[in-house]
Design a protein around this motif. Structure first.
Motif, short mmCIF file in Angstrom:
data_model
loop_
_atom_site.label_atom_id
_atom_site.label_comp_id
_atom_site.label_asym_id
_atom_site.label_seq_id
_atom_site.Cartn_x
_atom_site.Cartn_y
_atom_site.Cartn_z
N MET A 14 0.81 -1.11 0.08
CA MET A 14 -0.07 -0.02 0.02
C MET A 14 0.71 1.25 0.00
O MET A 14 0.63 2.24 -0.78
CB MET A 14 -0.92 0.00 1.40
N THR A 15 1.83 1.29 0.86
CA THR A 15 2.83 2.33 0.84
C THR A 15 3.39 2.76 -0.45
O THR A 15 3.63 3.82 -0.95
CB THR A 15 3.87 2.15 2.02
N GLY A 64 7.85 5.97 6.71
CA GLY A 64 8.32 4.94 7.83
C GLY A 64 8.93 5.81 8.96
O GLY A 64 8.96 5.42 10.11
N LEU A 65 9.76 7.08 8.84
CA LEU A 65 10.49 7.66 9.78
C LEU A 65 9.29 8.45 10.68
O LEU A 65 9.22 8.48 11.69
CB LEU A 65 11.33 8.55 9.32
N ASP A 66 8.41 8.96 10.08
CA ASP A 66 7.33 9.59 10.23
C ASP A 66 6.29 9.03 11.29
O ASP A 66 6.10 9.46 12.42
CB ASP A 66 6.62 10.74 9.35
N LEU A 67 6.20 7.88 10.86
CA LEU A 67 5.67 6.85 11.60
C LEU A 67 5.98 6.60 13.20
O LEU A 67 5.21 6.62 14.00
CB LEU A 67 5.46 5.33 11.15
N ASN A 68 7.26 7.00 13.34
CA ASN A 68 7.91 6.98 14.64
C ASN A 68 7.36 7.86 15.67
O ASN A 68 7.65 8.06 16.77
CB ASN A 68 9.46 6.85 14.47
N MET A 69 6.81 9.16 14.96
CA MET A 69 6.69 10.34 15.79
C MET A 69 5.09 10.81 15.57
O MET A 69 4.90 11.90 16.04
CB MET A 69 7.54 11.50 14.93
N ALA A 83 4.85 1.76 5.95
CA ALA A 83 4.64 2.36 7.32
C ALA A 83 3.14 2.69 7.22
O ALA A 83 2.53 2.74 8.35
CB ALA A 83 5.02 3.90 6.96
N LEU A 84 2.06 2.44 6.02
CA LEU A 84 0.73 2.68 6.26
C LEU A 84 0.01 1.29 6.81
O LEU A 84 -0.76 1.23 7.60
CB LEU A 84 0.27 3.26 4.78
N ASN A 85 0.22 0.28 5.96
CA ASN A 85 -0.45 -1.17 6.40
C ASN A 85 0.43 -2.11 6.51
O ASN A 85 0.05 -3.49 6.28
CB ASN A 85 -1.24 -1.07 4.90
N GLY A 86 1.57 -1.98 7.03
CA GLY A 86 2.68 -2.94 7.43
C GLY A 86 1.97 -3.77 8.62
O GLY A 86 1.07 -3.60 9.26
N LYS A 87 2.73 -4.83 9.15
CA LYS A 87 2.26 -5.65 10.43
C LYS A 87 2.21 -4.71 11.64
O LYS A 87 1.06 -4.99 12.50
CB LYS A 87 3.28 -6.85 10.41
N LYS A 88 3.06 -3.69 11.47
CA LYS A 88 2.92 -2.91 12.86
C LYS A 88 2.92 -1.52 12.29
O LYS A 88 3.50 -0.60 12.74
CB LYS A 88 4.21 -2.82 13.57
N GLY A 89 2.14 -1.10 11.06
CA GLY A 89 2.11 0.09 10.62
C GLY A 89 0.94 1.04 11.09
O GLY A 89 0.43 0.51 12.12
N TYR A 90 0.77 2.03 10.24
CA TYR A 90 -0.30 3.16 10.87
C TYR A 90 -1.49 2.44 11.08
O TYR A 90 -2.16 2.70 12.25
CB TYR A 90 -0.36 4.03 9.64
N PHE A 91 -1.99 1.69 10.27
CA PHE A 91 -3.70 1.14 10.44
C PHE A 91 -3.40 0.11 11.87
O PHE A 91 -4.37 0.11 12.60
CB PHE A 91 -4.11 0.27 9.22
N PHE A 92 -2.52 -0.61 11.89
CA PHE A 92 -2.21 -1.50 13.22
C PHE A 92 -2.21 -0.91 14.35
O PHE A 92 -2.89 -1.05 15.30
CB PHE A 92 -1.11 -2.54 12.96
#
Length: 456
Positions: free
Chosen positions: A1-2, A184-189, A232-241
């Motif tokens: 998705m990303t 992916g970097l922004d996901l951490n913040m 970052a969007l739909n990974g196993k531990k991404g945004y949606f999760f």
């Protein structure tokens, strides 16, 4: 998705935007220019600006309506923080079939786009394309998230951060892989708590501002080679999760991607939380139709849903530690201001106004009753009972500002802009006119700096 999102962002140019999208982008930019001006010296804005300057930085981008340039992440942060000050910015993430969900996208995306475009000497078309892309991704995430304003998370630093990272990456010339890393970097913040509002603190302005700063940092670091999660969007531990519950619909993110561009769908007429607007509009119907003397009001009954009455806008009004926040997130206070002044603007979001004896007496006569059906969350009914026995009733089914259901006219949008400039005392009328004229021809600008200079 990303990967799909990144490929779309990198491949899209100004020619992909339709006339409707372009017009909406211009409206959001002009509205933002006025709202930032209104909030430029609101509580803690000067303190944040001084703090950011104290760190030392390269003069890359303008802190609007101030004389100095600072680094782009800090400029985006202070401009976003100012824009959020009176809860006056564009809202509600649009998605298919003209539906919308709770969001405040433009307060992050417009400052981010302006800061990055200025630093890059981008053209007006490059700026508009990046902004349209970031708004679209953020709006799609808003719809796909199943976000609940009472759920705990504040999505002004979740969907906003990811949308703003798209903007920073586009204006920074990132490749698909680099943009993937930036997300992916922004996901951490990502983060933010609605308790900032529940406790009526000024920190409610911070998530939106942090989203702007962190987005630019993420894009800049990715451009230098930093790697991060690949989805970052739909990974196993991404945004949606991490951030979305059972109501999430990830499939909405890429549905018709590139065929339609979404964004904030409401231009706010009143400087207060959108949940107060139905009751404000119902009060406005009455005071605009009848010669109401606030001193002769016996009582005001505001009908809302049980959820609204029990929520952060339905509580008994107290000036509290931060009057600006207390006022903007109170049905009772904003209704009193609407009845007394026929408007709800930043002028009344301060302690002096709240301590006015006449206004305080009116506030004491207002009560909220949870009598509306649960699905009428954007609805309110108001009864004003006068001392002479006269009773006035009004109902608001759709609060003012939605571009499809109850739009502000072009004249009303301009009037809001000019009133914000006048309130802020930042620009002369002549220069304000020049901002309006320049925004109207954004696609003609060879350098976005032409607009930026007018806002300094």
């Amino acid at each position: 998705m990303t990967d799909q999102v990144c490929a779309h962002v990198v491949a899209t140019d100004y020619a992909s935007l339709d006339a409707f999208t372009i017009a909406r982008v211009k409206t959001r930019v002009l509205d933002a220019a006025g709202v930032i001006a209104a909030g430029v010296h609101a509580p803690m804005c000067d303190e944040l600006f001084d703090l950011l300057k104290s760190y030392g930085s390269a003069p890359q981008s303008a802190a609007f309506y101030r004389s100095e340039r600072i680094d782009a992440p800090s400029a985006a942060m202070i401009n976003s923080f100012s824009m959020r000050s009176y809860d006056f910015e564009a809202i509600e993430a649009e998605n298919e079939n003209r539906k919308s969900s709770a969001a405040h996208i433009s307060g992050t995306t417009v400052p981010t786009a302006l800061a990055c475009a200025e630093r890059a000497h981008a053209t007006g078309r490059e700026f508009m394309c990046a902004l349209a892309l970031g708004d679209d991704i953020a709006a799609r995430l808003g719809a796909a998230s199943g976000f609940d304003v009472y759920g705990g998370w504040d999505n002004t630093n979740t969907i906003n951060g990811l949308g703003a990272t798209v903007i920073a990456g586009k204006l920074g010339g990132l490749t698909e892989r680099q943009l993937n890393n930036a997300l992916g970097l922004d996901l951490n913040m990502l983060g933010g708590s609605m308790d900032n509002i529940n406790y009526k603190t000024l920190a409610f302005k911070l998530p939106m501002a942090l989203a702007a700063r962190n987005a630019i940092f993420s894009a800049d670091f990715a451009r230098r080679g930093m790697t991060a999660t690949h989805d970052a969007l739909n990974g196993k531990k991404g945004y949606f999760f991490l951030f979305c519950g059972e109501k999430q619909r990830p499939e909405l993110l890429c549905k018709d991607l590139g065929n339609v561009f979404y964004g904030d769908v409401v231009i706010k007429p009143w400087s207060a939380c959108r949940a107060t607007h139905p009751s404000i509009d119902a009060c406005m119907q009455i005071v605009q139709a009848h010669d109401i003397d606030p001193e002769q009001v016996l009582k005001v009954v505001i009908h809302t849903t049980p959820r609204t009455a029990a929520g952060f806008v339905g509580q008994p009004f107290e000036i509290g530690e931060e009057p600006q926040v207390s006022g903007a997130f109170s049905i009772i206070y904003t209704a009193a201001v609407a009845i007394a002044t026929k408007s709800v603007r930043p002028d009344y979001m301060n302690r002096e106004a709240m301590e006015d004896p006449d206004l305080k007496r009116l506030i004491d006569k207002i009560e909220i009753v949870p009598t509306l059906a649960p699905d009428e969350y954007q609805t309110a009914e108001v009864d004003i009972v006068m001392a002479d026995g006269a009773t006035y009733h009004a109902r608001c089914d759709v609060p003012k500002g939605d571009i499809y259901k109850s739009p502000m006219s072009e004249e009303e949008v301009l009037d809001k802009f000019y009133q914000n400039i006048e309130f802020s005392q930042t620009l002369s009328r002549e220069n304000a006119d020049r901002v309006v004229e320049t925004v109207s021809r954004l696609e003609e600008l060879d350098d976005i700096g032409e607009l930026i200079e007018l806002m300094r």
